[in-house]
Enzyme design. Structure first.
Site, PDB file in Angstrom:
ATOM      1  N   ASP A  83       0.800  -1.216   0.000  1.00 28.09           N
ATOM      2  CA  ASP A  83       0.000   0.000   0.000  1.00 28.09           C
ATOM      3  C   ASP A  83       0.837   1.272   0.000  1.00 28.09           C
ATOM      4  O   ASP A  83       2.001   1.288   0.380  1.00 28.09           O
ATOM      5  CB  ASP A  83      -0.968   0.019   1.182  1.00 28.09           C
ATOM      6  CG  ASP A  83      -0.260  -0.131   2.532  1.00 28.09           C
ATOM      7  OD1 ASP A  83       0.740  -0.866   2.592  1.00 28.09           O
ATOM      8  OD2 ASP A  83      -0.704   0.483   3.519  1.00 28.09           O
ATOM      9  N   GLU A 140      -0.677  -1.955   5.190  1.00 27.83           N
ATOM     10  CA  GLU A 140       0.228  -1.930   6.345  1.00 27.83           C
ATOM     11  C   GLU A 140       0.173  -0.598   7.070  1.00 27.83           C
ATOM     12  O   GLU A 140       0.396  -0.525   8.278  1.00 27.83           O
ATOM     13  CB  GLU A 140       1.669  -2.207   5.885  1.00 27.83           C
ATOM     14  CG  GLU A 140       2.671  -2.382   7.009  1.00 27.83           C
ATOM     15  CD  GLU A 140       3.184  -1.077   7.610  1.00 27.83           C
ATOM     16  OE1 GLU A 140       3.483  -1.039   8.819  1.00 27.83           O
ATOM     17  OE2 GLU A 140       3.277  -0.074   6.863  1.00 27.83           O
ATOM     18  N   GLU A 141      -0.131   0.491   6.344  1.00 25.23           N
ATOM     19  CA  GLU A 141      -0.046   1.843   6.899  1.00 25.23           C
ATOM     20  C   GLU A 141      -1.210   2.165   7.837  1.00 25.23           C
ATOM     21  O   GLU A 141      -2.125   2.907   7.505  1.00 25.23           O
ATOM     22  CB  GLU A 141       0.025   2.878   5.767  1.00 25.23           C
ATOM     23  CG  GLU A 141       1.283   2.788   4.917  1.00 25.23           C
ATOM     24  CD  GLU A 141       2.536   3.245   5.645  1.00 25.23           C
ATOM     25  OE1 GLU A 141       2.439   3.678   6.817  1.00 25.23           O
ATOM     26  OE2 GLU A 141       3.628   3.166   5.058  1.00 25.23           O
ATOM     27  N   HIS A 367       7.992   8.619   4.416  1.00 23.90           N
ATOM     28  CA  HIS A 367       6.775   9.403   4.604  1.00 23.90           C
ATOM     29  C   HIS A 367       6.973  10.875   4.224  1.00 23.90           C
ATOM     30  O   HIS A 367       6.265  11.749   4.737  1.00 23.90           O
ATOM     31  CB  HIS A 367       6.235   9.278   6.034  1.00 23.90           C
ATOM     32  CG  HIS A 367       5.687   7.917   6.346  1.00 23.90           C
ATOM     33  ND1 HIS A 367       4.583   7.714   7.141  1.00 23.90           N
ATOM     34  CD2 HIS A 367       6.086   6.674   5.967  1.00 23.90           C
ATOM     35  CE1 HIS A 367       4.340   6.417   7.247  1.00 23.90           C
ATOM     36  NE2 HIS A 367       5.254   5.771   6.532  1.00 23.90           N
TER      37      HIS A 367
END
Length: 400
Positions: A83, A140-141, A367
């Site tokens: 993702d 996963e995020e 990020h």
């Protein structure tokens, strides 16, 4: 030549193709549980290479099965996340995200490509004993895609004797591997505190119960938990990250309510529960002290990512053999970040390691809107997965 050189050479020949796949995924990022295009691309290649492919596990997750000799012997899982993040990309790369407000800012496109490269190689080199499960995980995020796959029968349908995962790490140089025989990532909890008083006129605070003053005292008290309750050799973090109160246009109005939110990080369940208990006690005490209502909502989001020592040792051994001792940090300092691979490690022993890719010194950190995965390390990550699988499965053959 050492036995490892031919592996890296062969993988380097695959690198241009896998880099194109990685960049294709990068240009078409998808958020958690929405990875339909990414999953379809992954499935297409896995089927071309002759793997047994299972789709829709935990939503958009995929498990590809590759059987060697005596497939009922040892079984290993290799996991990659798929993702992206809700960030507007600012790299100006030729393959920059084509979807507004979404980008692969954490390198999951690279992780997916690495696992594909490992699958492509191992499909052509089935001279191993046992079974390999290639796990392509969604969400996963922060959305718990690992738990979703587990709830959908991941380890009952595809049993694993050990499971391994990697994550790119910009602060490690390319070709370096980081591992720790124990904690790698912290547990991530969230909390919301609602302080309810009695609003009033800013000129007559004695006629109100001011939740802002209470919030100020509460924030200070919460920040003392780790410093004055947790043993200095243990690790913990309490962060109040947001506060919502009043109206900036109403300079003379004391509001009725204040909300605080934040995160708690820890490596042990004992410290996690100690922090949670102290937060509850402090909130109750502040409520009594300032004569108002304080409610604490506490959620345990992800558990800590804890490596099994024997499997961490296997990762370190493979890394030493592939890249040399000077490129291995086998006592890596754990991160206070979180990773939902932790759910898999709670169900199955294994290890999670760092793949150095560089870039942190140039501001290309995880990020961040300028982040990009370093394609030069694709073959290095795949080599780690391949050798880990081969060595782990060979252990069963050696014991027969």
């Amino acid at each position: 030549m050492t036995p490892q050189k031919p592996l890296l050479t062969e993988l380097d020949s695959l690198q241009p193709f896998i880099a194109q796949v990685r960049q294709q995924i990068h240009a078409n990022p998808e958020l958690g549980f929405e990875e339909h295009r990414t999953a379809a691309l992954v499935v297409t290649y896995l089927k071309q290479w002759g793997l047994e492919v299972h789709e829709g596990i935990g939503g958009t997750g995929i498990v590809a099965v590759l059987k060697g000799k005596q497939p009922e012997a040892r079984r290993i899982g290799l996991r990659a996340d798929m993702d992206a993040l809700p960030i507007q990309e600012k790299t100006q790369l030729p393959y920059q995200s084509t979807i507004a407000g979404q980008m692969h800012a954490c390198g999951h496109d690279g992780h997916t490509a690495i696992l594909l490269m490992a699958a492509a190689y191992l499909a052509q080199h089935r001279d191993f004993t046992g079974t390999i499960h290639f796990i392509f995980q969604p969400a996963e995020e922060g959305l718990g895609g690992a738990q979703a796959m587990i709830n959908d029968g991941l380890f009952t349908r595809f049993p694993c004797d050990a499971v391994f995962a990697l994550h790119n790490w910009p602060s490690l140089p390319p070709g370096h591997i980081g591992i720790n025989a124990g904690p790698m990532m912290a547990a991530a909890d969230t909390f919301t505190v609602t302080i309810t008083g009695h609003g009033g006129h800013g000129a007559h605070p004695y006629l109100s119960k001011d939740p802002i003053v209470t919030a100020a005292h509460l924030i200070t008290a919460l920040q003392s938990i780790v410093a004055r309750n947790v043993h200095p050799f243990e690790a913990g973090v309490v962060t109040v990250s947001a506060m919502q109160a009043g109206n900036l246009s109403a300079f003379s109005v004391i509001p009725n309510q204040v909300q605080l939110c934040g995160t708690v990080r820890s490596f042990s369940k004992v410290i996690q529960q100690q922090i949670r208990q102290r937060m509850d006690e402090i909130c109750q005490g502040m409520a009594q002290t300032f004569a108002m209502s304080i409610e604490l909502e506490y959620n345990e989001l992800f558990p800590a990512t804890i490596n099994t020592p024997v499997h961490a040792h296997l990762v370190a051994t493979v890394a030493h053999e592939l890249f040399g001792s000077e490129c291995v940090e086998d006592n890596l300092t754990p991160s206070m970040g979180a990773e939902d691979f932790s759910f898999m490690l709670e169900q199955c022993p294994g290890a999670y390691f760092r793949l150095g890719q560089g870039g942190a010194d140039q501001g290309r950190v995880l990020h961040n809107a300028t982040f990009d995965f370093n394609d030069a390390v694709l073959s290095q990550g795949a080599a780690m997965f391949i050798r880990i699988a081969q060595r782990f499965l060979a252990q069963s053959a050696a014991n027969e």
